[in-house]
Write an enzyme that holds these catalytic residues in place. Structure first.
Site, mmCIF file in Angstrom:
data_model
loop_
_atom_site.group_PDB
_atom_site.id
_atom_site.type_symbol
_atom_site.label_atom_id
_atom_site.label_comp_id
_atom_site.label_asym_id
_atom_site.label_seq_id
_atom_site.Cartn_x
_atom_site.Cartn_y
_atom_site.Cartn_z
ATOM 1 C CE LYS A 114 13.661 58.618 49.734
ATOM 2 N NZ LYS A 114 13.779 58.637 51.203
ATOM 3 C CB ILE A 115 13.956 51.799 47.265
ATOM 4 C CG1 ILE A 115 14.668 53.038 46.712
ATOM 5 C CG2 ILE A 115 14.204 50.591 46.374
ATOM 6 C CD1 ILE A 115 16.191 53.008 46.810
ATOM 7 C CG ASP A 134 11.342 50.322 57.933
ATOM 8 O OD1 ASP A 134 11.647 51.090 58.862
ATOM 9 O OD2 ASP A 134 11.619 50.549 56.743
ATOM 10 N N PRO A 167 19.321 51.661 54.420
ATOM 11 C CG PRO A 167 19.290 53.496 55.851
ATOM 12 C CD PRO A 167 18.463 52.334 55.379
ATOM 13 C CB THR A 193 19.014 47.095 44.932
ATOM 14 O OG1 THR A 193 17.883 47.250 45.799
ATOM 15 C CG2 THR A 193 18.700 46.098 43.846
ATOM 16 N NE ARG A 195 25.390 52.880 49.468
ATOM 17 C CZ ARG A 195 24.583 53.296 48.492
ATOM 18 N NH1 ARG A 195 23.951 52.424 47.726
ATOM 19 N NH2 ARG A 195 24.412 54.585 48.267
ATOM 20 C CG ASP A 219 22.885 47.400 41.475
ATOM 21 O OD1 ASP A 219 23.404 47.192 40.362
ATOM 22 O OD2 ASP A 219 22.625 48.545 41.906
ATOM 23 C CD GLU A 224 29.545 49.308 45.320
ATOM 24 O OE1 GLU A 224 28.735 48.370 45.435
ATOM 25 O OE2 GLU A 224 29.223 50.470 44.964
ATOM 26 C CG HIS A 256 26.190 50.974 42.992
ATOM 27 N ND1 HIS A 256 26.751 51.088 44.235
ATOM 28 C CD2 HIS A 256 25.047 51.714 43.049
ATOM 29 C CE1 HIS A 256 26.011 51.869 44.997
ATOM 30 N NE2 HIS A 256 24.962 52.257 44.300
#
Ligand code: NAI
Length: 289
Positions: A114-115, A134, A167, A193, A195, A219, A224, A256
């Site tokens: 999606k992103i 991918d 992910p 952005t 993980r 991010d 973190e 984040h």
């Protein structure tokens, strides 16, 4: 972590390890919603064994994250943070503010769900050449935005900018490591952005130190948890790597916050309550894992 009678909602920084889930279970918790798309902070197997039902919010606003990644790219290519700092010192020179165009640059997208797909759409508008890797290529992106699906090796060899949108799972942990970075173009920009642990932070710092990595927009950060989302002003962070990253002006760090738009937060809240309502009615939640 917000708790109700038998349900809790958590976020990515929360500890949802087997031990914590066991403790929640012993207090009567039966339902757990994470206000995030990523579920890498939850031991899903342990939850299932305990009979705790878990749901996430997989698509609250992929635009928010994609747009933040693009903002990081632009801030780094056009040295916006440096410019802002300088003009506040009444220094209006351009000497160290020369950037580069995104137009005609080759951008490699690792992960085109999606992103990643929205990032492709935006970058297509900038006139970028788009490469993607991918494990489940979405061929429609080739037709729509000219995305060329290729191997990870070929993407790394050709990309001026690499943007991460997978992910965090066993197949992506430390996907960006010393070996992979060594195959990238000199001065490559990496935007993360996704993980923190999709990259090996030690390898990133090494790449930044040697100049192999020209820019790093982050991010998310491997360590973190317990740091991001809190004000640690004036404290010793006790984290040499974070201090190193913060000291580099070709590193742009945001805590984040890619998801933090009013649209995304509203959508997250709505989905969470829909999950709780469904369970309350004895039904399956829409995004139950
Ligand atoms: P998605 O599930 O739609 O897409 C993920 C893509 O990664 C899929 O196309 C999948 O095939 C691909 N993928 C999985 N393993 C791979 C591998 N080993 N190599 C290459 N590709 C692989 O997920 P979405 O919504 O695009 O989100 C991606 C990630 O972004 C989330 O899992 C989360 O970790 C992160 N995220 C970060 C946020 C932030 O605020 N910084 C907010 C929301 C998500």
């Amino acid at each position: 972590m917000a708790s109700g009678f038998d349900a809790v909602s958590v976020f990515t920084g929360d500890d949802c390890s087997a031990a914590l889930l066991q403790e929640l279970h012993s207090q009567g918790v039966q339902y757990l919603v994470t206000r995030s798309a990523g579920v890498d902070h939850i031991d899903i197997d342990a939850a299932k064994k305990l009979g705790i039902r878990v749901a996430n919010v997989p698509a609250y606003s992929p635009h928010a994250i994609a747009e933040h990644g693009i903002a990081m790219m632009l801030a780094l290519t056009r040295k916006l943070i440096l410019a802002d700092n300088q003009v506040h010192q009444q220094d209006f020179r351009l000497d160290n503010l020369v950037g580069f165009n995104l137009h005609h640059k080759t951008v490699g997208l690792i992960g085109t769900g999606k992103i990643g797909a929205i990032t492709a759409k935006i970058l297509h508008g900038f006139g970028c050449q788009l490469l993607a890797y991918d494990i489940h290529p979405d061929e429609s992106l080739t037709e729509k935005y000219g995305v060329v699906f290729t191997t990870l090796a070929e993407l790394c060899a050709a990309a001026d900018i690499i943007s991460l949108h997978t992910p965090l799972n066993p197949s992506t942990k430390y996907l960006v490591n010393d070996a992979l970075i060594s195959t990238m173009k000199d001065g490559v920009m990496i935007i993360n952005t996704a993980r923190g642990a999709v990259v090996n932070t030690t390898a990133i710092i090494h790449g930044l130190t040697t100049g192999k990595i020209g820019f790093y927009g982050m991010d998310v950060y491997e360590k973190e948890k317990g740091v991001f989302f809190y004000d640690h002003g004036g404290e010793d962070l006790h984290d040499v790597q974070l201090e190193q990253l913060l000291s580099m002006n070709n590193v742009l760090l945001t805590p984040h916050q890619a998801f933090a738009t009013t649209e995304a937060l509203g959508s997250i809240a709505q989905s969470c309550f829909q999950h709780f309502d469904a369970w309350d009615r004895g039904q399956q939640a829409q995004f139950e894992l």
